[in-house]
Design a protein around this motif. Structure first.
Motif, PDB file in Angstrom:
ATOM      1  N   LEU A   8     102.575  10.064 -53.518  1.00  0.00           N
ATOM      2  CA  LEU A   8     101.903   9.009 -52.770  1.00  0.00           C
ATOM      3  C   LEU A   8     100.736   8.529 -53.608  1.00  0.00           C
ATOM      4  O   LEU A   8      99.779   9.267 -53.833  1.00  0.00           O
ATOM      5  CB  LEU A   8     101.404   9.536 -51.422  1.00  0.00           C
ATOM      6  N   SER A   9     100.807   7.317 -54.104  1.00  0.00           N
ATOM      7  CA  SER A   9      99.796   6.860 -55.062  1.00  0.00           C
ATOM      8  C   SER A   9      99.911   5.354 -55.265  1.00  0.00           C
ATOM      9  O   SER A   9     100.936   4.742 -54.957  1.00  0.00           O
ATOM     10  CB  SER A   9      99.994   7.581 -56.400  1.00  0.00           C
ATOM     11  N   ARG A  10      98.856   4.756 -55.813  1.00  0.00           N
ATOM     12  CA  ARG A  10      98.937   3.355 -56.232  1.00  0.00           C
ATOM     13  C   ARG A  10      99.807   3.221 -57.476  1.00  0.00           C
ATOM     14  O   ARG A  10     100.338   2.148 -57.755  1.00  0.00           O
ATOM     15  CB  ARG A  10      97.533   2.804 -56.506  1.00  0.00           C
ATOM     16  N   ARG A  11      99.903   4.314 -58.248  1.00  0.00           N
ATOM     17  CA  ARG A  11     100.712   4.291 -59.471  1.00  0.00           C
ATOM     18  C   ARG A  11     102.029   5.016 -59.258  1.00  0.00           C
ATOM     19  O   ARG A  11     102.060   6.073 -58.633  1.00  0.00           O
ATOM     20  CB  ARG A  11      99.947   4.954 -60.626  1.00  0.00           C
ATOM     21  N   ARG A  12     103.094   4.458 -59.790  1.00  0.00           N
ATOM     22  CA  ARG A  12     104.383   5.127 -59.705  1.00  0.00           C
ATOM     23  C   ARG A  12     104.419   6.302 -60.673  1.00  0.00           C
ATOM     24  O   ARG A  12     103.902   6.219 -61.784  1.00  0.00           O
ATOM     25  CB  ARG A  12     105.518   4.159 -60.034  1.00  0.00           C
ATOM     26  N   HIS A  13     105.042   7.370 -60.259  1.00  0.00           N
ATOM     27  CA  HIS A  13     105.254   8.518 -61.130  1.00  0.00           C
ATOM     28  C   HIS A  13     106.463   8.220 -62.005  1.00  0.00           C
ATOM     29  O   HIS A  13     107.466   7.677 -61.522  1.00  0.00           O
ATOM     30  CB  HIS A  13     105.488   9.777 -60.296  1.00  0.00           C
ATOM     31  N   PRO A  14     106.409   8.533 -63.299  1.00  0.00           N
ATOM     32  CA  PRO A  14     107.535   8.186 -64.183  1.00  0.00           C
ATOM     33  C   PRO A  14     108.825   8.916 -63.861  1.00  0.00           C
ATOM     34  O   PRO A  14     109.909   8.464 -64.267  1.00  0.00           O
ATOM     35  CB  PRO A  14     107.015   8.569 -65.575  1.00  0.00           C
ATOM     36  N   GLU A  15     108.757  10.022 -63.132  1.00  0.00           N
ATOM     37  CA  GLU A  15     109.962  10.802 -62.854  1.00  0.00           C
ATOM     38  C   GLU A  15     110.210  11.001 -61.362  1.00  0.00           C
ATOM     39  O   GLU A  15     111.353  11.046 -60.932  1.00  0.00           O
ATOM     40  CB  GLU A  15     109.868  12.174 -63.539  1.00  0.00           C
ATOM     41  N   LEU A  16     109.146  11.144 -60.586  1.00  0.00           N
ATOM     42  CA  LEU A  16     109.299  11.470 -59.177  1.00  0.00           C
ATOM     43  C   LEU A  16     109.450  10.229 -58.310  1.00  0.00           C
ATOM     44  O   LEU A  16     109.029   9.135 -58.669  1.00  0.00           O
ATOM     45  CB  LEU A  16     108.085  12.265 -58.690  1.00  0.00           C
ATOM     46  N   GLU A  17     110.051  10.435 -57.166  1.00  0.00           N
ATOM     47  CA  GLU A  17     110.079   9.401 -56.130  1.00  0.00           C
ATOM     48  C   GLU A  17     108.629   9.057 -55.760  1.00  0.00           C
ATOM     49  O   GLU A  17     107.780   9.938 -55.645  1.00  0.00           O
ATOM     50  CB  GLU A  17     110.832   9.946 -54.921  1.00  0.00           C
ATOM     51  N   SER A  18     108.334   7.780 -55.581  1.00  0.00           N
ATOM     52  CA  SER A  18     106.969   7.369 -55.271  1.00  0.00           C
ATOM     53  C   SER A  18     106.937   6.438 -54.068  1.00  0.00           C
ATOM     54  O   SER A  18     107.826   5.607 -53.881  1.00  0.00           O
ATOM     55  CB  SER A  18     106.325   6.654 -56.473  1.00  0.00           C
ATOM     56  N   HIS A  19     105.892   6.603 -53.261  1.00  0.00           N
ATOM     57  CA  HIS A  19     105.633   5.711 -52.134  1.00  0.00           C
ATOM     58  C   HIS A  19     104.198   5.232 -52.265  1.00  0.00           C
ATOM     59  O   HIS A  19     103.286   6.034 -52.486  1.00  0.00           O
ATOM     60  CB  HIS A  19     105.840   6.441 -50.810  1.00  0.00           C
TER      61      HIS A  19
END
Length: 256
Positions: A39-50
């Motif tokens: 959960l972040s403003r930035r997407r994770h390069p590998e993990l699912e992101s919201h």
């Protein structure tokens, strides 16, 4: 983005999993078949992101809806949310920082963590999820130490720890034995945030010189992955506060 387990047995949300302790926690999850969501403003390069923006109430509402939707469909053994994200505020003395910056700091770093914690617990209850449900609220030595230049940060962490203590009692009174809640003070960890505040002017943040000295000395700050492994090893928590080494100590004027 790497594929997540299709039949996940653990559902793990970590806010701010793109750097620092949050990144360390995402890399050291001890459960097999875990679905990990950043959960972040930035997407994770590998993990699912919201998407999560602590300073945007609409974003908090969207995350709350996400919690409820995912938990309603989840049939695994455990669901854990680690509230770790922090918006770098305008560290400085009270009444010397812009009013808009102060308001944003309070919204993001005092109110938002409590709103997210409540949203997760609300989703557990309203979804009817009956597996193990855990909430970890990342705190700091600032919850007990009045660091000059960090009035909002200190107030936020102190409020967070009291919130955890009260919620634990409320869960016991309601018979929610499958839900555990804890706060974590991880101690002195070498992260980007630590180095950011250590580089600040002593005039605005007097403890910065102490941080700089400890970072230069080496061996006093733990790396993020090591800190994360200690935290995971202590879960599920049986107490309201998990306390790890607190290395930074400063004398306070007037006896603190």
């Amino acid at each position: 983005m790497s594929p997540q387990p299709q039949a996940a047995d653990s559902l793990i949300w970590i806010s701010g999993a793109t750097e620092g302790i949050g990144l360390g926690l995402s890399r050291t999850v001890p459960y097999d078949r875990a679905r990990i969501v950043n959960l972040s403003r930035r997407r994770h390069p590998e993990l699912e992101s919201h998407y999560l923006d602590l300073a945007d109430h609409r974003s908090l509402t969207a995350v709350a809806e996400h919690f409820l939707r995912e938990l309603a469909a989840f049939r695994g053994q455990r669901a854990i949310f680690i509230q770790n994200a922090h918006l770098r505020g305008m560290t400085g003395f009270a009444a010397e920082t812009g009013a808009e910056d102060v308001a944003r700091d309070i919204a993001a770093n005092v109110a938002a963590p409590l709103l997210l914690g409540d949203a997760f617990l609300r989703a557990v209850v309203e979804s009817g999820y009956r597996g193990e449900a855990g909430l970890v609220m990342m705190s700091s030595a600032a919850a007990r130490s009045p660091y000059e230049g960090q009035s909002i940060y200190c107030a936020g962490k102190a409020a967070l720890e009291m919130w955890v203590r009260v919620v634990r009692r409320e869960n016991e009174r309601r018979g929610r034995s499958h839900i555990w809640v804890t706060a974590v003070r991880p101690g002195f960890v070498d992260t980007g945030l630590t180095r950011h505040v250590a580089a600040m002017a002593d005039r605005d943040y007097p403890v910065a010189s102490t941080l700089r000295a400890q970072l230069v000395a080496g061996g006093q700050a733990m790396d993020a992955d090591s800190a994360a492994r200690q935290i995971w090893a202590a879960l599920p928590a049986r107490q309201s506060l998990l306390l790890f080494g607190e290395q930074v100590q400063v004398e306070q004027p007037g006896g603190g």
